[in-house]
Design a protein around this motif. Structure first.
Motif, short mmCIF file in Angstrom:
data_model
loop_
_atom_site.label_atom_id
_atom_site.label_comp_id
_atom_site.label_asym_id
_atom_site.label_seq_id
_atom_site.Cartn_x
_atom_site.Cartn_y
_atom_site.Cartn_z
N TRP A 71 -2.47 6.17 4.64
CA TRP A 71 -2.29 7.54 5.11
C TRP A 71 -3.58 8.35 5.08
O TRP A 71 -3.80 9.18 5.96
N THR A 72 -4.44 8.15 4.09
CA THR A 72 -5.70 8.89 4.09
C THR A 72 -6.56 8.48 5.28
O THR A 72 -7.18 9.33 5.91
N ARG A 73 -6.56 7.20 5.61
CA ARG A 73 -7.32 6.74 6.78
C ARG A 73 -6.67 7.21 8.08
O ARG A 73 -7.36 7.65 8.99
N ALA A 74 -5.35 7.09 8.17
CA ALA A 74 -4.64 7.46 9.40
C ALA A 74 -4.78 8.94 9.71
O ALA A 74 -4.87 9.33 10.87
N LEU A 75 -4.80 9.77 8.66
CA LEU A 75 -4.86 11.21 8.85
C LEU A 75 -6.27 11.78 8.70
O LEU A 75 -6.49 12.96 8.97
#
Length: 63
Positions: A27-31
């Motif tokens: 999620w940190t990478r995706a967002l």
């Protein structure tokens, strides 16, 4: 996403589990946010990925 890494089905990307390192990483990478930003947003609006995206102003980036 699933907590059981042996399951081969599609991960549940509608929820964010901050207690699973692989989910936090995803999620940190995706967002494009830090863990702290993700945590703060999830604490404010809950673990719904859509709500977190909206809180972070990332709803246009939805998959």
């Amino acid at each position: 996403m699933t907590d059981n890494l042996t399951k081969r089905g599609q991960p549940d990307r509608s929820k964010i589990n901050m207690h699973e390192a692989h989910e936090v990483k995803y999620w940190t990478r995706a967002l494009g946010v830090t863990r702290e930003e993700l945590q703060k947003a999830a604490e404010k609006v809950g673990n719904s990925a859509a709500a977190v995206r909206k809180e972070l102003g990332k709803e246009a980036d939805a998959q």
